[in-house]
Design a protein around this motif. Sequence first.
Motif, PDB file in Angstrom:
ATOM      1  N   GLN A  30      47.782  17.891 -67.211  1.00 18.66           N
ATOM      2  CA  GLN A  30      46.961  19.185 -67.949  1.00 18.66           C
ATOM      3  C   GLN A  30      46.342  18.572 -68.037  1.00 18.66           C
ATOM      4  O   GLN A  30      45.030  19.078 -68.327  1.00 18.66           O
ATOM      5  N   SER A  31      46.348  17.476 -68.830  1.00 20.14           N
ATOM      6  CA  SER A  31      44.758  16.531 -69.594  1.00 20.14           C
ATOM      7  C   SER A  31      44.057  16.461 -68.006  1.00 20.14           C
ATOM      8  O   SER A  31      42.563  16.725 -68.237  1.00 20.14           O
ATOM      9  N   ARG A  32      44.440  16.395 -67.077  1.00 12.30           N
ATOM     10  CA  ARG A  32      43.312  16.284 -65.257  1.00 12.30           C
ATOM     11  C   ARG A  32      42.610  17.507 -65.198  1.00 12.30           C
ATOM     12  O   ARG A  32      41.704  18.065 -65.601  1.00 12.30           O
ATOM     13  N   VAL A  33      43.154  18.882 -64.987  1.00 13.50           N
ATOM     14  CA  VAL A  33      43.072  20.244 -64.723  1.00 13.50           C
ATOM     15  C   VAL A  33      41.912  20.362 -66.042  1.00 13.50           C
ATOM     16  O   VAL A  33      41.735  20.789 -64.976  1.00 13.50           O
ATOM     17  N   ARG A  34      42.173  19.864 -66.928  1.00 13.59           N
ATOM     18  CA  ARG A  34      42.283  20.736 -68.243  1.00 13.59           C
ATOM     19  C   ARG A  34      40.025  20.199 -68.527  1.00 13.59           C
ATOM     20  O   ARG A  34      39.899  20.331 -69.724  1.00 13.59           O
ATOM     21  N   TYR A  35      40.038  19.357 -68.346  1.00 15.44           N
ATOM     22  CA  TYR A  35      39.304  17.832 -68.769  1.00 15.44           C
ATOM     23  C   TYR A  35      37.736  18.767 -69.716  1.00 15.44           C
ATOM     24  O   TYR A  35      37.880  20.181 -68.024  1.00 15.44           O
ATOM     25  N   GLN A  36      36.875  18.883 -69.826  1.00 16.47           N
ATOM     26  CA  GLN A  36      36.300  19.808 -70.127  1.00 16.47           C
ATOM     27  C   GLN A  36      34.994  18.544 -70.636  1.00 16.47           C
ATOM     28  O   GLN A  36      35.233  17.692 -71.932  1.00 16.47           O
ATOM     29  N   ASN A  37      34.186  18.722 -70.065  1.00 15.87           N
ATOM     30  CA  ASN A  37      32.716  17.797 -70.821  1.00 15.87           C
ATOM     31  C   ASN A  37      32.476  17.837 -71.416  1.00 15.87           C
ATOM     32  O   ASN A  37      31.282  19.355 -71.806  1.00 15.87           O
ATOM     33  N   PRO A  38      32.272  17.598 -72.751  1.00 23.69           N
ATOM     34  CA  PRO A  38      31.128  17.614 -73.802  1.00 23.69           C
ATOM     35  C   PRO A  38      29.717  18.050 -73.827  1.00 23.69           C
ATOM     36  O   PRO A  38      29.929  18.506 -74.885  1.00 23.69           O
ATOM     37  N   TYR A  39      29.234  17.387 -72.976  1.00 20.35           N
ATOM     38  CA  TYR A  39      27.915  17.819 -72.933  1.00 20.35           C
ATOM     39  C   TYR A  39      27.369  18.569 -71.755  1.00 20.35           C
ATOM     40  O   TYR A  39      26.403  18.844 -72.572  1.00 20.35           O
ATOM     41  N   GLU A  40      28.041  19.094 -71.085  1.00 17.24           N
ATOM     42  CA  GLU A  40      27.848  20.158 -70.355  1.00 17.24           C
ATOM     43  C   GLU A  40      28.757  21.897 -71.268  1.00 17.24           C
ATOM     44  O   GLU A  40      28.223  22.381 -70.406  1.00 17.24           O
ATOM     45  N   ALA A  41      29.482  21.641 -71.828  1.00 18.86           N
ATOM     46  CA  ALA A  41      30.704  23.006 -72.148  1.00 18.86           C
ATOM     47  C   ALA A  41      29.323  23.455 -73.550  1.00 18.86           C
ATOM     48  O   ALA A  41      30.035  24.049 -73.848  1.00 18.86           O
ATOM     49  N   LEU A  42      28.930  22.602 -73.804  1.00 16.83           N
ATOM     50  CA  LEU A  42      28.401  23.633 -75.409  1.00 16.83           C
ATOM     51  C   LEU A  42      26.545  23.627 -75.476  1.00 16.83           C
ATOM     52  O   LEU A  42      26.452  22.437 -74.821  1.00 16.83           O
ATOM     53  N   THR A  43      26.328  24.153 -75.866  1.00 13.21           N
ATOM     54  CA  THR A  43      24.269  24.332 -76.078  1.00 13.21           C
ATOM     55  C   THR A  43      24.915  24.221 -77.578  1.00 13.21           C
ATOM     56  O   THR A  43      24.608  25.416 -78.002  1.00 13.21           O
ATOM     57  N   TRP A  44      23.619  23.103 -77.700  1.00 11.15           N
ATOM     58  CA  TRP A  44      23.989  23.824 -79.850  1.00 11.15           C
ATOM     59  C   TRP A  44      23.115  24.776 -80.169  1.00 11.15           C
ATOM     60  O   TRP A  44      21.148  24.209 -79.349  1.00 11.15           O
ATOM     61  N   PRO A  45      22.620  25.403 -80.468  1.00  9.85           N
ATOM     62  CA  PRO A  45      21.666  25.903 -81.738  1.00  9.85           C
ATOM     63  C   PRO A  45      20.868  25.325 -82.067  1.00  9.85           C
ATOM     64  O   PRO A  45      21.117  24.246 -82.655  1.00  9.85           O
ATOM     65  N   GLU A  46      19.695  25.603 -81.964  1.00 10.95           N
ATOM     66  CA  GLU A  46      18.720  24.906 -82.546  1.00 10.95           C
ATOM     67  C   GLU A  46      18.856  25.367 -84.049  1.00 10.95           C
ATOM     68  O   GLU A  46      17.957  23.752 -84.508  1.00 10.95           O
ATOM     69  N   SER A  47      19.490  25.456 -84.825  1.00 11.90           N
ATOM     70  CA  SER A  47      19.658  25.899 -86.453  1.00 11.90           C
ATOM     71  C   SER A  47      20.753  27.247 -86.312  1.00 11.90           C
ATOM     72  O   SER A  47      20.670  27.422 -85.722  1.00 11.90           O
ATOM     73  N   VAL A  48      21.134  26.577 -87.620  1.00 16.09           N
ATOM     74  CA  VAL A  48      21.943  27.501 -88.310  1.00 16.09           C
ATOM     75  C   VAL A  48      22.099  28.021 -89.781  1.00 16.09           C
ATOM     76  O   VAL A  48      20.753  27.859 -89.865  1.00 16.09           O
TER      77      VAL A  48
END
Length: 304
Positions: A30-48
């Motif tokens: 399951q870990s292999r199949v569901r691997y998610q790259n944290p540097y590609e999975a999220l676009t950080w907002p410029e501010s909150v």
Amino acid sequence: MTERAESDAGLRLREGIEGISDTVRRLTEQSRVRYQNPYEALTWPESVEPEEQWFFSPELTSLHATPYDPTHDERAARRFAFQEAANFFSLNIHGEKSLMAGLATRMYRSDLVEISDYLHHFLDEENKHSVYFGGFCRRYAKLYRSRHVPFAEGGARSVADFLFFSKALLFEEHADRYNVLQAKDSRLHELARFINHAHHADESRHLAFNRAIVQVLWQAHAPDWDEATLVDVRARIGQFFVTTWREYYNPDVYADVGFEDPWQVAEDAWSHPAQRAHRRAVSAKCLRFFLSHGILEQDPADVF
């Protein structure tokens, strides 16, 4: 421990690990199949906007239903919830740093080699979580310090192993409950919901593994521990409950939102009946596990 006892414990450990091998293989796949790259999975907002948006469910904050709860001022309530989010992410960073170090020392050890493949994924996923939590704190808030003093791992290796995985289970059970509730909370900013959801997606596997390995280690080693060791192990687990929960009541957060006596706020909030009930509800599943397997014989003191 005698040579014969060590041999019996080693046999029980091997048999126990073999007994959970199907579970470990399934979790590894399951870990292999569901691997998610944290540097590609999220676009950080410029501010909150901490005072305009919710980043932490108000009912889960450490001051909820206490006299200090800032419900009278919604902007102040959202600002406080934002700082609580930063504290929650910070304590996860500190906890996962300790967890990663402990996993690394146990990887490829001869008696645990059969679970090494999964320990690779476990460690990698904890590192990925730190990318999310650290990214939030570094970009928008701060990393709160930890006052937790790590327990010494001296003494018998069997005790150290058991306490390490027990502490991991306890820490992750609590954090995961917050993750599950906040990932579903439509009031929260999408960034907070994403981080909580992403963490839970991996933690569900970690928890399944932790429950299995804690049970295996207990059944393998507890029969050979003397009464003094059993008393000490149970006391240490009780201490884990206290120290883990104490970090949710952070005087540094209370100081940052303007309380004049943040340490008193922390003590009052910790002792408040509503917060005691909250801790019991969040800890219920984890506590039930330790009690049902005979690891604990009673509730930890001063937590609920």
